[in-house]
Design a protein around this motif. Structure first.
Motif: not given
Length: 219
Positions: A97-104
């Motif tokens: 999901x986009x909440x997990x697919x982050x730069x961090x």
């Protein structure tokens, strides 16, 4: 799919049958770099088809936080980053999901970075795609009068109709309709379930039973 389509045809007068099917190039999925004339225009030539396969394989669920459903935006992630030599093989692709697919999460110490270093394995195999290839041929043979299309085309049609993501919205797009004058207020669904037990061990009565469990009843 076969049983449901046959039931629709039995109760609807002279319907137009529109069916979305899946087609997967097994060799190409295992090795995207495979060459040869027979693979130059394969069914997984475009990235969209890889994406649809991976989303379906992962059951449209984020493989990190396990969120799914309406409102959850999903992407397909390269476990070994492309910048680090990661390929488009489906065993290097996973749903997030986009909440997990982050730069961090991509950076050292992040969860996706740890996946890459550990070369996380995708345990689900290609049995589903093999089954879909077989089923597609059976459906086309059973309903030669139907109109068929693939998921990548449904995606484009749904976008052109300005419809949100959803199974019912995909069904509208698959129908081939051009403008949507009014959204449907009701939806008809057919559920298929087994009426009788077919397991051989059920032919013998279990401990505590006087009769074999030949129906769907449970203890």
């Amino acid at each position: 799919m076969l049983g449901s389509s046959e039931r629709y045809l039995a109760v609807l007068p002279n319907p137009d049958l529109h069916i979305e099917v899946g087609k997967f190039d097994m060799a190409k999925m295992v090795n995207p770099d495979i060459s040869g004339k027979q693979y130059q225009e394969g069914s997984l030539k475009d990235w969209k088809n890889y994406k649809y396969y991976v989303l379906a394989r992962d059951e449209y669920t984020c493989q990190l936080c396990h969120k799914h459903g309406e409102g959850v935006k999903l992407v397909v992630h390269h476990i070994v980053y492309r910048s680090q030599g990661g390929t488009d093989r489906v065993d290097n692709l996973i749903t997030l999901c986009t909440n997990c697919h982050t730069t961090k999460n991509h950076q050292p110490g992040g969860k996706l970075y740890k996946w890459m270093k550990a070369k996380k394995k995708v345990t689900k195999q290609l049995k589903g795609s093999t089954f879909m290839n077989i089923l597609r041929k059976r459906i086309m043979t059973t309903f030669p009068e139907a109109s068929f299309q693939y998921g990548s085309q449904t995606y484009v049609d749904r976008k052109n109709l300005l419809l949100p993501k959803g199974h019912f919205m995909d069904a509208i797009a698959i129908s081939g309709i051009k403008p949507v004058g009014q959204m449907p207020e009701t939806v008809t669904m057919i559920s298929q379930f087994r009426k009788k037990k077919r397991s051989l061990h059920e032919a013998t009565a279990r401990k505590g039973r006087k009769q074999p469990n030949t129906s769907s009843k449970r203890n």
